[in-house]
Design an enzyme around this catalytic site. Structure first.
Site, PDB file in Angstrom:
ATOM      1  N   VAL A 145      -2.177  -2.118  -3.661  1.00 47.36           N
ATOM      2  CA  VAL A 145      -1.740  -2.860  -4.849  1.00 47.36           C
ATOM      3  C   VAL A 145      -2.014  -4.344  -4.592  1.00 47.36           C
ATOM      4  O   VAL A 145      -1.632  -4.875  -3.539  1.00 47.36           O
ATOM      5  CB  VAL A 145      -0.234  -2.639  -5.119  1.00 47.36           C
ATOM      6  CG1 VAL A 145       0.187  -3.348  -6.402  1.00 47.36           C
ATOM      7  CG2 VAL A 145       0.098  -1.156  -5.214  1.00 47.36           C
TER       8      VAL A 145
ATOM      9  N   ASP B  37      10.237  11.223  -8.566  1.00 51.32           N
ATOM     10  CA  ASP B  37       9.903  10.538  -7.311  1.00 51.32           C
ATOM     11  C   ASP B  37      10.782   9.301  -7.142  1.00 51.32           C
ATOM     12  O   ASP B  37      10.297   8.224  -6.815  1.00 51.32           O
ATOM     13  CB  ASP B  37       8.408  10.162  -7.308  1.00 51.32           C
ATOM     14  CG  ASP B  37       7.882   9.952  -5.893  1.00 51.32           C
ATOM     15  OD1 ASP B  37       8.566  10.366  -4.923  1.00 51.32           O
ATOM     16  OD2 ASP B  37       6.793   9.372  -5.751  1.00 51.32           O
TER      17      ASP B  37
ATOM     18  N   LYS C 252      -3.088  -1.767  -9.260  1.00 51.05           N
ATOM     19  CA  LYS C 252      -3.082  -0.643  -8.304  1.00 51.05           C
ATOM     20  C   LYS C 252      -4.436   0.032  -8.337  1.00 51.05           C
ATOM     21  O   LYS C 252      -4.906   0.469  -9.388  1.00 51.05           O
ATOM     22  CB  LYS C 252      -1.970   0.348  -8.661  1.00 51.05           C
ATOM     23  CG  LYS C 252      -1.745   1.374  -7.556  1.00 51.05           C
ATOM     24  CD  LYS C 252      -0.697   2.408  -7.912  1.00 51.05           C
ATOM     25  CE  LYS C 252       0.691   1.958  -7.580  1.00 51.05           C
ATOM     26  NZ  LYS C 252       1.687   3.057  -7.669  1.00 51.05           N
TER      27      LYS C 252
ATOM     28  N   GLU D 173       0.854  -1.187   0.000  1.00 54.36           N
ATOM     29  CA  GLU D 173       0.000   0.000   0.000  1.00 54.36           C
ATOM     30  C   GLU D 173       0.887   1.233   0.000  1.00 54.36           C
ATOM     31  O   GLU D 173       1.836   1.322   0.762  1.00 54.36           O
ATOM     32  CB  GLU D 173      -0.891  -0.005   1.245  1.00 54.36           C
ATOM     33  CG  GLU D 173      -1.814   1.195   1.280  1.00 54.36           C
ATOM     34  CD  GLU D 173      -2.938   1.043   2.280  1.00 54.36           C
ATOM     35  OE1 GLU D 173      -2.910   0.078   3.064  1.00 54.36           O
ATOM     36  OE2 GLU D 173      -3.834   1.905   2.272  1.00 54.36           O
ATOM     37  N   GLY D 174       0.571   2.172  -0.873  1.00 51.52           N
ATOM     38  CA  GLY D 174       1.336   3.411  -0.924  1.00 51.52           C
ATOM     39  C   GLY D 174       0.442   4.586  -0.592  1.00 51.52           C
ATOM     40  O   GLY D 174      -0.678   4.410  -0.105  1.00 51.52           O
ATOM     41  N   GLY D 175       0.945   5.769  -0.883  1.00 51.21           N
ATOM     42  CA  GLY D 175       0.209   6.975  -0.563  1.00 51.21           C
ATOM     43  C   GLY D 175      -1.083   7.119  -1.358  1.00 51.21           C
ATOM     44  O   GLY D 175      -1.942   7.908  -1.008  1.00 51.21           O
ATOM     45  N   PHE D 176      -1.222   6.360  -2.436  1.00 49.89           N
ATOM     46  CA  PHE D 176      -2.382   6.552  -3.299  1.00 49.89           C
ATOM     47  C   PHE D 176      -3.301   5.349  -3.386  1.00 49.89           C
ATOM     48  O   PHE D 176      -4.195   5.319  -4.215  1.00 49.89           O
ATOM     49  CB  PHE D 176      -1.933   6.974  -4.696  1.00 49.89           C
ATOM     50  CG  PHE D 176      -1.388   8.356  -4.691  1.00 49.89           C
ATOM     51  CD1 PHE D 176      -2.225   9.435  -4.897  1.00 49.89           C
ATOM     52  CD2 PHE D 176      -0.073   8.579  -4.406  1.00 49.89           C
ATOM     53  CE1 PHE D 176      -1.734  10.714  -4.836  1.00 49.89           C
ATOM     54  CE2 PHE D 176       0.432   9.859  -4.352  1.00 49.89           C
ATOM     55  CZ  PHE D 176      -0.404  10.935  -4.556  1.00 49.89           C
ATOM     56  N   GLY D 177      -3.063   4.364  -2.542  1.00 45.17           N
ATOM     57  CA  GLY D 177      -3.971   3.228  -2.555  1.00 45.17           C
ATOM     58  C   GLY D 177      -3.254   1.901  -2.438  1.00 45.17           C
ATOM     59  O   GLY D 177      -2.037   1.850  -2.201  1.00 45.17           O
TER      60      GLY D 177
HETATM   61  N1  LIG Z   1       4.238  -4.199 -10.280  1.00 47.92           N
HETATM   62  C1  LIG Z   1       4.340  -4.612  -9.020  1.00 47.92           C
HETATM   63  N2  LIG Z   1       4.677  -5.891  -8.736  1.00 47.92           N
HETATM   64  C2  LIG Z   1       4.792  -6.320  -7.466  1.00 47.92           C
HETATM   65  N3  LIG Z   1       4.597  -5.531  -6.391  1.00 47.92           N
HETATM   66  C3  LIG Z   1       4.261  -4.251  -6.593  1.00 47.92           C
HETATM   67  C4  LIG Z   1       4.099  -3.726  -7.911  1.00 47.92           C
HETATM   68  N4  LIG Z   1       3.769  -2.414  -7.812  1.00 47.92           N
HETATM   69  C5  LIG Z   1       3.728  -2.151  -6.508  1.00 47.92           C
HETATM   70  N5  LIG Z   1       4.015  -3.235  -5.764  1.00 47.92           N
HETATM   71  C6  LIG Z   1       4.060  -3.345  -4.289  1.00 47.92           C
HETATM   72  O1  LIG Z   1       3.124  -2.446  -3.752  1.00 47.92           O
HETATM   73  C7  LIG Z   1       3.782  -1.560  -2.846  1.00 47.92           C
HETATM   74  C8  LIG Z   1       3.077  -0.219  -2.871  1.00 47.92           C
HETATM   75  O2  LIG Z   1       3.386   0.451  -4.084  1.00 47.92           O
HETATM   76  P1  LIG Z   1       2.965   1.955  -4.308  1.00 47.92           P
HETATM   77  O3  LIG Z   1       3.691   2.418  -5.506  1.00 47.92           O
HETATM   78  O4  LIG Z   1       1.495   2.052  -4.297  1.00 47.92           O
HETATM   79  O5  LIG Z   1       3.443   2.689  -3.000  1.00 47.92           O
HETATM   80  P2  LIG Z   1       4.867   3.186  -2.507  1.00 47.92           P
HETATM   81  O6  LIG Z   1       5.839   3.198  -3.626  1.00 47.92           O
HETATM   82  O7  LIG Z   1       5.242   2.397  -1.279  1.00 47.92           O
HETATM   83  O8  LIG Z   1       4.565   4.658  -2.060  1.00 47.92           O
HETATM   84  P3  LIG Z   1       4.229   5.877  -3.006  1.00 47.92           P
HETATM   85  O9  LIG Z   1       2.757   6.059  -2.913  1.00 47.92           O
HETATM   86  O10 LIG Z   1       4.963   6.989  -2.405  1.00 47.92           O
HETATM   87  O11 LIG Z   1       4.694   5.553  -4.388  1.00 47.92           O
HETATM   88  C9  LIG Z   1       5.228  -1.526  -3.309  1.00 47.92           C
HETATM   89  O12 LIG Z   1       6.108  -1.178  -2.284  1.00 47.92           O
HETATM   90  C10 LIG Z   1       5.427  -2.965  -3.775  1.00 47.92           C
HETATM   91  O13 LIG Z   1       5.774  -3.766  -2.676  1.00 47.92           O
HETATM   92 MG   LIG Z   2       5.458   3.639  -5.503  1.00 49.69          MG
END
Ligand SMILES: Nc1ncnc2c1ncn2[C@@H]1O[C@H](COP(=O)(O)OP(=O)(O)OP(=O)(O)O)[C@@H](O)[C@H]1O
Ligand SMILES: [Mg+2]
Length: 419
Positions: A104, A219, A125, A98-102
């Protein structure tokens, strides 16, 4: 990689008004340079103009029509019901992160899903869209990643835009993010793998910067570096990406967005964005790879909370460098290689953007380090603290826009925060 079979269509026809042109107005004629780092890259379609303005005023049907027209079969236009089905209704059992925007979620596309779409695992996502900014980032990601193809960029397979819902479907990256490996896992990443990851990520950035119309990623950080099964690094998250300056302009002026600890100081203080802003962030990630510590870590003593401030005095002396090396490497690293990386990181985090190397140069430097086989002895390390043995570092450095507003990655206004 495959070449796009369809001629590029302008993304302006139906849904774009002329007002409020923003993120991608300059995304025309964006082709990779013929540098060494773009050899494996599929030639991009011959771009005419891909611009968009405030699509939030367009209906999702219209957005879908325009995207389908622009991307044809290169990107799959998924239905929400299809994505629900492959993720068991976005169940927590399928949660990847989970990131800042939802959130995955993992899903699986089988042979019969769509004609021409191969059976494969995917990452879906689900964007938590509140307002225009979330929609913009979704659209920026579709348009940038839909067009840019490179072995070190994560592949966007498709998107979904239904009413208020915005989703993205990527190739699944089996080893997750670099952040997870560096800071959360019990097992440490070996030196050679760290170097491989640094090279892959540097190639991704070099590709973006080397395009005829450079793209600024904006970013760059460990959570946005995803890892394939063989630890090939791929950049994900293009929601904040921006076209570089045009003509004689030295920078683009933007709202300051990104993540604390990684954003370049001059960008934070002026809003002036250049490819060298990415180079600064890359330098910070190099420091994280060397030390195993997060860019910012509030649980550390004050003088050690910011990785740049903390490491700077140690980077130019190999004698001192060993005191900040990641204890989880247990001395298993090339002393020469570490010294060179420290030197490179120091250049990347230079206060003056002009003193920072170009990413193409950074790739060359890092690749040359793969030959070093000398391994340090285990002496000279700081003892491994109980905290770092547990999970490498604490997870409280994420000081980003969520602290300021619910769904925007905007950094604090210049006056109120310092890097
Ligand atoms: N294509 C992908 N394959 C496997 N895991 C993924 C994939 N994309 C994202 N993830 C997993 O989901 C997590 C969250 O990703 P997301 O980009 O939403 O947030 P983030 O990078 O932690 O924060 P931010 O919102 O600042 O980008 C990642 O840290 C990763 O572990
Ligand atoms: Mg990210």
């Amino acid at each position: 990689m495959k070449e796009s079979s369809k001629p590029w269509r302008p993304f302006t026809s139906n849904c774009c008004t002329t007002e409020n042109q923003t993120i991608l107005k300059n995304f025309s004629k964006c082709k990779p340079s013929r540098s060494d780092y773009s050899k494996n890259i599929a030639p991009l379609p011959s771009f005419r103009r891909l611009s968009f303005s405030d699509l939030s005023r367009s209906s999702s049907t219209r957005i879908n029509e325009d995207l389908a027209l622009s991307f044809g079969s290169d990107l799959c236009d998924f239905q929400l019901s299809e994505l629900r089905a492959i993720t068991q209704n976005f169940s927590s059992n399928f949660l990847l992160g989970e990131g800042g925007f939802g959130t995955v979620h993992k899903g699986y596309l089988d042979d019969n899903f769509r004609q021409g779409l191969k059976a494969q695992p995917v990452a879906v996502k689900l964007l938590d869209i509140e307002g225009l900014q979330g929609h913009r980032e979704w659209l920026a990601e579709v348009i940038f990643l839909g067009q840019l193809r490179h072995p070190n960029l994560v592949k966007l397979i498709g998107y979904c835009c239904e009413d208020e819902e915005r989703l993205l479907v990527y190739e699944f990256m089996p080893r997750g993010s670099l952040e997870n490996h560096l800071f959360r896992r019990l097992t440490s990443i070996p030196w050679a793998t760290r170097l491989k990851i640094a090279i892959g990520a540097a190639k991704g950035l070099s590709f973006l910067h080397g395009a005829e119309k450079p793209v600024i990623y904006r970013d760059f950080k460990t959570s946005n570096v995803l890892l394939d099964s063989d630890f090939t690094a791929k950049l994900s998250d293009f929601g904040l990406a921006k076209m570089g300056p045009e003509g004689s302009k030295s920078h683009v002026t933007t709202r300051v967005m990104g993540t604390y600890g990684y954003a370049a100081p001059e960008y934070i203080s002026t809003g002036h964005l250049t490819t060298k802003s990415d180079v600064y962030s890359f330098g910070v990630v190099l420091l994280e790879l060397l030390t195993g510590r997060r860019a910012t870590d509030k649980s550390r003593p004050k003088t050690e909370q910011n990785i740049v401030d903390w490491t700077k005095p140690y980077l130019s002396s190999s004698r001192r460098l060993r005191y900040i090396m990641d204890p989880r490497l247990a001395g298993q690293y090339s002393v020469k290689g570490a010294k060179e990386i420290a030197h490179l990181a120091l250049q990347c985090i230079s206060l003056h953007p002009k003193d920072r190397p170009r990413m193409a140069m950074t790739v060359e430097t890092l690749e040359s380090l793969q030959q070093f086989k000398d391994m340090a002895v285990t002496s000279g390390h700081w003892p491994i603290s109980s905290k770092s043995t547990k999970n490498g570092a604490s997870n409280n450095n994420k000081v980003k826009t969520r602290a300021i507003s619910a769904n925007q990655k905007q950094l604090a206004p210049v006056r109120s925060k310092k890097v």
